[in-house]
Motif scaffolding. Structure first.
Motif, PDB file in Angstrom:
ATOM      1  N   MET A   1      40.845  44.784  31.359  1.00 47.34           N
ATOM      2  CA  MET A   1      41.070  44.054  32.928  1.00 47.34           C
ATOM      3  C   MET A   1      41.989  44.826  33.717  1.00 47.34           C
ATOM      4  O   MET A   1      41.696  44.880  34.757  1.00 47.34           O
ATOM      5  N   THR A   2      43.015  45.787  33.222  1.00 50.11           N
ATOM      6  CA  THR A   2      43.628  46.546  33.927  1.00 50.11           C
ATOM      7  C   THR A   2      42.929  47.570  34.810  1.00 50.11           C
ATOM      8  O   THR A   2      43.144  47.561  35.963  1.00 50.11           O
TER       9      THR A   2
ATOM     10  N   MET B   1      46.075  52.559  38.028  1.00 50.64           N
ATOM     11  CA  MET B   1      47.479  51.944  38.135  1.00 50.64           C
ATOM     12  C   MET B   1      47.755  50.873  38.940  1.00 50.64           C
ATOM     13  O   MET B   1      48.484  50.105  38.714  1.00 50.64           O
ATOM     14  N   ALA B   2      46.931  50.592  40.143  1.00 54.57           N
ATOM     15  CA  ALA B   2      47.021  49.374  41.028  1.00 54.57           C
ATOM     16  C   ALA B   2      46.653  48.381  40.220  1.00 54.57           C
ATOM     17  O   ALA B   2      47.135  47.244  40.129  1.00 54.57           O
ATOM     18  N   GLY B   3      45.632  48.410  39.238  1.00 52.24           N
ATOM     19  CA  GLY B   3      45.189  47.379  38.354  1.00 52.24           C
ATOM     20  C   GLY B   3      46.186  46.860  37.263  1.00 52.24           C
ATOM     21  O   GLY B   3      46.422  45.741  36.934  1.00 52.24           O
ATOM     22  N   LEU B   4      46.906  47.908  36.906  1.00 56.36           N
ATOM     23  CA  LEU B   4      48.087  47.674  35.995  1.00 56.36           C
ATOM     24  C   LEU B   4      48.995  46.606  36.818  1.00 56.36           C
ATOM     25  O   LEU B   4      49.491  45.748  36.049  1.00 56.36           O
TER      26      LEU B   4
ATOM     27  N   ALA C   1      40.253  45.260  37.187  1.00 56.32           N
ATOM     28  CA  ALA C   1      40.731  44.562  38.281  1.00 56.32           C
ATOM     29  C   ALA C   1      41.091  45.563  39.248  1.00 56.32           C
ATOM     30  O   ALA C   1      41.223  45.366  40.558  1.00 56.32           O
ATOM     31  N   GLY C   2      41.773  46.718  38.904  1.00 59.83           N
ATOM     32  CA  GLY C   2      42.440  47.695  39.807  1.00 59.83           C
ATOM     33  C   GLY C   2      41.070  48.266  40.351  1.00 59.83           C
ATOM     34  O   GLY C   2      41.302  48.802  41.733  1.00 59.83           O
ATOM     35  N   LEU C   3      40.058  48.458  40.003  1.00 57.49           N
ATOM     36  CA  LEU C   3      38.915  49.059  40.463  1.00 57.49           C
ATOM     37  C   LEU C   3      38.370  48.108  41.724  1.00 57.49           C
ATOM     38  O   LEU C   3      38.075  48.526  42.911  1.00 57.49           O
TER      39      LEU C   3
END
Lengths: 193, 193
Positions: free
Chosen positions: A151-152, B154-157, A155-157
């Motif tokens: 998910m990290t 990193m944005a997704g984290l 979702a970031g993509l």
């Protein structure tokens, strides 16, 4: 989930209410969009919204329901070569996001969730019950941790490519994304952590 | 960047205007927060805001300026063992985000950016000029693509841990994040893509 005995016209009305609700929640925010304003724009009696959705949170939950079932999107991943599950997952999810209806839904969900704590909680629950559960089904062990890591990254993509539209992320083709990010997802799904 | 000849009291006034602007942009959205309402709450003449920041977009750009310089946060990464740059980067960025001022700034920036296209563009530009440029300095080749991939992870984290607060992501400690996500960043920074 469709209650029995509903007439065909009901589905049209229900869909019209949901479209208006999605638009108003995303544009005005959860708090400012009222049952009355949504009913007005959808040209229905406010009581009908309560009848269909129970409450404003019920309406929000339905409005944010994903337009495609992640389990269906990810079905191909379960059937792919064990060494290429990561690539298959990136390809499947990017493929879904590149369709306007899914991308618009993601952006609307994000705008709505940013407007109010209740809306954020509904987005969290929706992603947990759908995407996270679907990803967890693909793995053999440590399902919570593995799906959380997936998910990290995913979702970031979506966040950087479709919402922020960082030029360097937008510049990558779906195939380049599968090649670059696929091995990350592969490691999160399968490799020892 | 501080213009010369400014009196100490000016800095307090400027900081007060920026605090009010951040709050109103995040809460009411970029469009609804007016120069007049910001001036009113900050107890200054609207003309003073124009004097300091030039325009509403200028005020927004200053309000969204990162509270810490990513180049400083990432300085340790450039000095870490070449095999452990990824872990060092995750540790440095999570360390920054876990401080209330940085986390609050990220959440305010996200809420503001979700409210209006202009605000999204300012967030995009801010992240590009600061984080993406700082990350690009750490790599030897393919800087655009490598920093873009780092941004997606990193944005997704940050998005899943601090905004969505997915329970399974929140449950991971900073050390677990460095151990699990570090190798991803290492690959994006250094390995053949």
């Amino acid at each position: 989930m469709k209650p029995r005995g509903r007439r065909p016209g009901d589905e049209d009305t229900r869909a019209r209410i949901l479209n208006v609700a999605r638009e108003q929640f995303a544009h005005s925010g959860y708090e400012r969009a009222s049952m009355r304003s949504i009913a007005g724009q959808a040209q229905v009696d406010p009581a009908l919204i309560t009848h269909y959705f129970g409450s404003k949170v019920g309406l929000l939950t339905e409005a944010l329901r994903l337009p495609v079932d992640p389990a269906v999107v990810l079905e191909s991943v379960g059937h792919s070569e064990p060494d290429h599950m990561g690539e298959a997952l990136v390809r499947a999810m990017v493929g879904a996001w590149e369709t306007p209806v899914v991308r618009q839904h993601f952006l609307g969900m994000l705008r709505t969730a940013a407007s109010h704590e209740v809306a954020r909680e509904v987005m969290q629950q929706t992603l947990h019950d759908s995407v996270q559960v679907a990803v967890a089904r693909l793995v053999d062990d440590d399902a919570d941790r593995r799906s959380a890591l997936v998910m990290t990254q995913m979702a970031g993509l979506a966040f950087t490519r479709y919402f922020l539209q960082l030029p360097e992320v937008v510049a990558l083709t779906p195939e380049e994304l599968a090649a670059s990010i696929g091995p990350t997802i592969q490691r999160y799904l399968v490799d020892p952590l």
